[in-house]
Enzyme design. Structure first.
Site, PDB file in Angstrom:
ATOM      1  N   ASP A   6      47.889  31.093  74.195  1.00  0.00           N
ATOM      2  CA  ASP A   6      46.589  31.023  74.366  1.00  0.00           C
ATOM      3  C   ASP A   6      46.133  32.475  75.154  1.00  0.00           C
ATOM      4  O   ASP A   6      45.030  33.081  75.323  1.00  0.00           O
ATOM      5  CB  ASP A   6      45.632  30.555  74.389  1.00  0.00           C
ATOM      6  CG  ASP A   6      45.832  30.157  75.967  1.00  0.00           C
ATOM      7  OD1 ASP A   6      46.623  30.987  77.173  1.00  0.00           O
ATOM      8  OD2 ASP A   6      45.501  29.309  76.739  1.00  0.00           O
ATOM      9  N   HIS A  55      66.939  52.541  74.614  1.00  0.00           N
ATOM     10  CA  HIS A  55      65.878  51.882  74.279  1.00  0.00           C
ATOM     11  C   HIS A  55      65.437  50.995  75.569  1.00  0.00           C
ATOM     12  O   HIS A  55      64.748  50.254  75.295  1.00  0.00           O
ATOM     13  CB  HIS A  55      65.508  51.597  72.199  1.00  0.00           C
ATOM     14  CG  HIS A  55      65.061  51.923  71.696  1.00  0.00           C
ATOM     15  ND1 HIS A  55      64.967  51.920  70.627  1.00  0.00           N
ATOM     16  CD2 HIS A  55      64.618  53.009  71.527  1.00  0.00           C
ATOM     17  CE1 HIS A  55      64.443  52.448  69.327  1.00  0.00           C
ATOM     18  NE2 HIS A  55      64.486  53.741  70.294  1.00  0.00           N
ATOM     19  N   ASP A  58      60.499  59.395  78.088  1.00  0.00           N
ATOM     20  CA  ASP A  58      60.368  59.038  76.197  1.00  0.00           C
ATOM     21  C   ASP A  58      59.045  58.833  76.026  1.00  0.00           C
ATOM     22  O   ASP A  58      58.786  57.434  76.140  1.00  0.00           O
ATOM     23  CB  ASP A  58      61.002  58.803  75.558  1.00  0.00           C
ATOM     24  CG  ASP A  58      60.857  58.637  73.805  1.00  0.00           C
ATOM     25  OD1 ASP A  58      59.455  58.917  73.542  1.00  0.00           O
ATOM     26  OD2 ASP A  58      61.955  58.695  73.633  1.00  0.00           O
ATOM     27  N   ASP A  61      54.501  61.468  70.361  1.00  0.00           N
ATOM     28  CA  ASP A  61      55.911  60.982  71.156  1.00  0.00           C
ATOM     29  C   ASP A  61      56.713  62.000  71.813  1.00  0.00           C
ATOM     30  O   ASP A  61      57.275  62.970  70.551  1.00  0.00           O
ATOM     31  CB  ASP A  61      56.670  60.195  69.555  1.00  0.00           C
ATOM     32  CG  ASP A  61      57.458  59.846  69.512  1.00  0.00           C
ATOM     33  OD1 ASP A  61      58.462  59.328  70.917  1.00  0.00           O
ATOM     34  OD2 ASP A  61      58.672  59.461  69.039  1.00  0.00           O
ATOM     35  N   HIS A  87      71.596  59.358  67.513  1.00  0.00           N
ATOM     36  CA  HIS A  87      71.058  58.654  66.759  1.00  0.00           C
ATOM     37  C   HIS A  87      70.653  60.249  65.583  1.00  0.00           C
ATOM     38  O   HIS A  87      71.207  61.755  66.139  1.00  0.00           O
ATOM     39  CB  HIS A  87      69.525  58.802  67.346  1.00  0.00           C
ATOM     40  CG  HIS A  87      68.778  59.559  68.768  1.00  0.00           C
ATOM     41  ND1 HIS A  87      68.683  61.150  68.319  1.00  0.00           N
ATOM     42  CD2 HIS A  87      69.068  59.961  69.931  1.00  0.00           C
ATOM     43  CE1 HIS A  87      68.297  61.505  68.693  1.00  0.00           C
ATOM     44  NE2 HIS A  87      68.724  60.641  70.232  1.00  0.00           N
ATOM     45  N   HIS A 116      61.318  62.095  63.285  1.00  0.00           N
ATOM     46  CA  HIS A 116      61.091  61.103  62.017  1.00  0.00           C
ATOM     47  C   HIS A 116      59.649  61.150  61.908  1.00  0.00           C
ATOM     48  O   HIS A 116      59.024  62.084  62.691  1.00  0.00           O
ATOM     49  CB  HIS A 116      61.107  59.696  63.036  1.00  0.00           C
ATOM     50  CG  HIS A 116      60.576  59.571  64.217  1.00  0.00           C
ATOM     51  ND1 HIS A 116      59.038  59.235  64.262  1.00  0.00           N
ATOM     52  CD2 HIS A 116      61.100  59.112  65.180  1.00  0.00           C
ATOM     53  CE1 HIS A 116      59.096  59.111  65.789  1.00  0.00           C
ATOM     54  NE2 HIS A 116      60.476  59.642  66.443  1.00  0.00           N
ATOM     55  N   HIS A 123      56.933  55.745  63.925  1.00  0.00           N
ATOM     56  CA  HIS A 123      58.583  56.063  62.608  1.00  0.00           C
ATOM     57  C   HIS A 123      56.913  55.641  61.724  1.00  0.00           C
ATOM     58  O   HIS A 123      57.260  54.974  60.726  1.00  0.00           O
ATOM     59  CB  HIS A 123      58.965  54.761  62.778  1.00  0.00           C
ATOM     60  CG  HIS A 123      60.010  55.135  64.551  1.00  0.00           C
ATOM     61  ND1 HIS A 123      60.903  54.623  64.361  1.00  0.00           N
ATOM     62  CD2 HIS A 123      59.885  56.597  64.984  1.00  0.00           C
ATOM     63  CE1 HIS A 123      61.197  54.706  65.821  1.00  0.00           C
ATOM     64  NE2 HIS A 123      60.964  55.977  66.030  1.00  0.00           N
ATOM     65  N   GLU A 130      63.648  65.605  68.222  1.00  0.00           N
ATOM     66  CA  GLU A 130      64.201  65.133  69.238  1.00  0.00           C
ATOM     67  C   GLU A 130      65.744  65.597  69.928  1.00  0.00           C
ATOM     68  O   GLU A 130      65.969  63.469  69.545  1.00  0.00           O
ATOM     69  CB  GLU A 130      63.673  63.448  69.257  1.00  0.00           C
ATOM     70  CG  GLU A 130      63.826  63.103  68.279  1.00  0.00           C
ATOM     71  CD  GLU A 130      62.631  61.487  68.279  1.00  0.00           C
ATOM     72  OE1 GLU A 130      63.460  60.970  69.228  1.00  0.00           O
ATOM     73  OE2 GLU A 130      62.481  61.496  67.397  1.00  0.00           O
ATOM     74  N   TYR A 167      74.418  61.888  74.925  1.00  0.00           N
ATOM     75  CA  TYR A 167      74.196  61.254  75.933  1.00  0.00           C
ATOM     76  C   TYR A 167      75.667  60.770  75.977  1.00  0.00           C
ATOM     77  O   TYR A 167      76.220  60.835  75.630  1.00  0.00           O
ATOM     78  CB  TYR A 167      73.916  59.662  75.671  1.00  0.00           C
ATOM     79  CG  TYR A 167      72.350  60.194  74.745  1.00  0.00           C
ATOM     80  CD1 TYR A 167      70.725  59.912  74.870  1.00  0.00           C
ATOM     81  CD2 TYR A 167      72.076  60.550  73.424  1.00  0.00           C
ATOM     82  CE1 TYR A 167      69.820  59.885  74.930  1.00  0.00           C
ATOM     83  CE2 TYR A 167      70.798  61.002  72.786  1.00  0.00           C
ATOM     84  CZ  TYR A 167      69.645  60.538  73.585  1.00  0.00           C
ATOM     85  OH  TYR A 167      68.387  60.415  72.965  1.00  0.00           O
ATOM     86  N   ARG A 211      67.630  64.264  76.297  1.00  0.00           N
ATOM     87  CA  ARG A 211      66.665  64.275  75.296  1.00  0.00           C
ATOM     88  C   ARG A 211      65.358  64.985  75.455  1.00  0.00           C
ATOM     89  O   ARG A 211      64.026  64.409  76.661  1.00  0.00           O
ATOM     90  CB  ARG A 211      65.504  62.778  74.967  1.00  0.00           C
ATOM     91  CG  ARG A 211      65.284  62.788  73.248  1.00  0.00           C
ATOM     92  CD  ARG A 211      65.473  62.067  72.440  1.00  0.00           C
ATOM     93  NE  ARG A 211      64.788  60.846  73.090  1.00  0.00           N
ATOM     94  CZ  ARG A 211      65.199  59.163  73.429  1.00  0.00           C
ATOM     95  NH1 ARG A 211      66.722  59.060  73.836  1.00  0.00           N
ATOM     96  NH2 ARG A 211      64.365  58.253  74.019  1.00  0.00           N
ATOM     97  N   GLU A 235      61.662  66.063  73.331  1.00  0.00           N
ATOM     98  CA  GLU A 235      61.276  65.556  71.448  1.00  0.00           C
ATOM     99  C   GLU A 235      59.856  65.975  71.451  1.00  0.00           C
ATOM    100  O   GLU A 235      59.053  66.274  72.325  1.00  0.00           O
ATOM    101  CB  GLU A 235      61.021  63.962  71.737  1.00  0.00           C
ATOM    102  CG  GLU A 235      60.198  63.767  70.932  1.00  0.00           C
ATOM    103  CD  GLU A 235      60.470  62.202  70.439  1.00  0.00           C
ATOM    104  OE1 GLU A 235      60.714  61.362  71.574  1.00  0.00           O
ATOM    105  OE2 GLU A 235      60.252  61.856  69.350  1.00  0.00           O
TER     106      GLU A 235
HETATM  107  N1  GLY Z   1      60.170  57.137  71.217  1.00  0.00           N
HETATM  108  C1  GLY Z   1      60.574  56.631  69.838  1.00  0.00           C
HETATM  109  C2  GLY Z   1      61.627  57.993  69.031  1.00  0.00           C
HETATM  110  O1  GLY Z   1      61.441  59.086  69.985  1.00  0.00           O
HETATM  111  O2  GLY Z   1      61.410  57.480  68.062  1.00  0.00           O
HETATM  112 MN    MN Z   2      60.381  59.635  71.399  1.00  0.00          MN
HETATM  113 MN    MN Z   3      60.522  59.845  68.170  1.00  0.00          MN
END
Ligand code: GLY
Ligand code: MN
Ligand code: MN
Length: 464
Positions: A39, A244, A261, A272, A376, A380, A387, A410, A414, A432, A434
């Site tokens: 709830d 992630h 991130d 982002d 990756h 995006h 995304h 980005e 790694y 990373r 971005e």
């Molecule tokens: N934080 C998710 C991405 O960079 O796509």
């Molecule tokens: Mn990101």
């Molecule tokens: Mn991103």
């Protein structure tokens, strides 16, 4: 006049209504309300498509864009006023506000949807409606409407008999941000950049990942953002090799790198950003060399962004720089051009057929060796969703960039803790960087440019 009436929503609706014509209708339900446990209501997050076309923020609503009914083409069904409920969860606008503040031609309590929907969509051959959004009652009603129309159609020659996902119309529109959206995205980026600066001051050996997360998210909220765009990633040392990682539950070891991130959501629009900080305030020479490679990849990929360029070239540009660095560091073997050609071929095969994808797993290890270190994509779309919507392939051809598109850049590297090819100093390192980039008429605008990436400036941020 309210923002929703005077603002961009009416302009967007007019475009959709024109595309629908007099033989199609669109039904957009609000997102369901989400609960944690039995709830606890989570803070409500409107559906992006509904919000894009109406600005309507309350749960339970259903917007219908339909052929002319005598009372216009935009009907909103909303929660009615209810003094007892409003005591618990706040004031509701009801049908009156739906008309006066949100510009609906007609508005009714949501309880009347079942008796009115069939009539509104009766002249339409096609219904734009998304299946599987969790609004089960509305979905059942749409199904019943289509089933009944099958019989009625024999007499009238009209009535819905095709269902199409609204994304078929809306994704292309949402891909090109209008000025109202770009202004909100600049603000989301500005807030995020300032919060990142504050969070960098919390970076020091022994601090909790959670303390950096707290500084970030306080920074977002203090500046009026809705909150984080997605669960913030604050990953020290080897945690950064988990793409992630969102637990943010460990302390920052001296001498390691911290990958952050995160981004703010401001009035539904997202930022982002990723930056990678040296926990002790200085990059070691090895860390710095790897960091510079990621930064060079980010800069090279960003530099090519302008109208007409294929989206995939952004990734290919970043990948080339990263592959060259991996060869330099002895983490990859072979000839750069041959590796790139093989990777392109493997990507094309994987994209073209299911059989190609099947072969990929077994037969492409060598060409795809770089994916151990850069697993990756580079970009995006960014907007109402983190995304964001928009196909990468259009009519079988690669998507080309156009003014108003907003994308992330980005790249990352790694190195798993178990990677024997890497020197000890670089095992368990994730980097990373971005940025968020809008395509302009003749090039691009980096919305997050105010947050530096040069290693010495990053070091200065950590030193506070
Ligand atoms: N934080 C998710 C991405 O960079 O796509
Ligand atoms: Mn990101
Ligand atoms: Mn991103």
């Amino acid at each position: 006049m309210s923002e929703a009436l005077a603002g961009p929503y009416a302009v967007r609706r007019a475009r959709v209504l024109e595309a629908l014509g007099d033989r199609a209708a669109m039904i957009l339900p609000a997102a369901p309300e989400l609960r944690a446990g039995s709830d606890v209501d989570l803070r409500y997050r409107p559906d992006a498509d509904l919000y894009y076309l109406t600005g309507y923020p309350e749960p339970e609503a259903v917007a219908v864009l339909h052929p002319e009914s005598g009372a216009g083409r935009y009907t909103l069904f909303v929660r009615p006023r209810d003094a007892e409920q409003e005591l618990w969860t706040g004031v509701r606008g009801g049908p009156e506000a739906a008309r006066e503040r949100f510009g609906a031609d007609a508005a009714f309590p949501i309880g009347e949807l079942s008796q009115r929907l069939a009539g509104l969509v009766a002249p339409a051959d096609v219904l734009y409606f998304r299946l599987g959004t969790g609004r089960h009652t509305v979905e059942r009603l749409v199904r019943e409407t289509v089933v009944r129309a099958r019989h009625a159609r024999q007499r009238s020659g009209r009535g819905p008999r095709a269902l199409i996902d609204p994304g078929a119309l809306l994704d292309e529109m949402r891909l090109i941000k209008d000025d109202h959206e770009l202004a909100l995205m600049r603000e989301a980026a500005r807030i995020s950049v300032e919060a990142f600066r504050e969070a960098a001051c919390a970076v020091r050996p022994g601090a909790g990942e959670w303390a950096v997360e707290a500084a970030l998210e306080a920074g977002f909220r203090r500046r009026g953002a809705d909150g984080p765009a997605f669960p913030s990633i604050v990953a020290a040392g080897a945690n950064a090799t988990v793409l992630h990682y969102i637990e943010n539950g460990e302390t920052l070891p001296a001498g390691t790198l911290l990958l952050v991130d995160a981004g703010a959501r401001f009035r539904m629009y997202n930022a982002d950003i990723s930056r990678t900080f040296p926990v002790s305030g200085r990059f070691t020479p090895g860390q710095r060399a790897l960091y510079e490679a990621v930064r060079a990849a980010k800069d090279a990929a960003t530099a090519i962004i302008r109208p007409g360029v294929e989206l995939r070239e952004v990734h290919r540009t970043a990948r080339r720089v990263l592959m060259a660095a991996l060869l330099d560091h002895g983490l990859l073997e072979g000839d750069l051009d041959a590796l790139i050609a093989a990777a392109d071929e493997a990507d094309a095969r994987a994209a073209s057929t299911a059989a190609g994808r099947g072969r990929g797993a077994a037969g492409e290890k060598k060409e795809q060796a770089y994916k151990r270190f850069f697993p990756h994509g580079t970009s995006h779309w960014l907007g109402l969703d983190v995304h964001d919507v928009g196909d990468r392939i259009v009519d079988g051809k690669q998507r080309r960039l156009a003014p108003g598109m907003v994308l992330t850049v980005e790249p990352g590297l790694y190195i798993a803790p178990s990677c024997e090819a890497a020197p000890a100093e670089l095992r368990g390192v994730g980097i990373r960087i971005e940025d968020d980039v809008a395509v302009t008429a003749d090039g691009h605008e980096v919305l997050t440019a105010a947050l530096p990436t040069a290693p010495e400036e990053i070091e200065a941020l950590v030193a506070g």
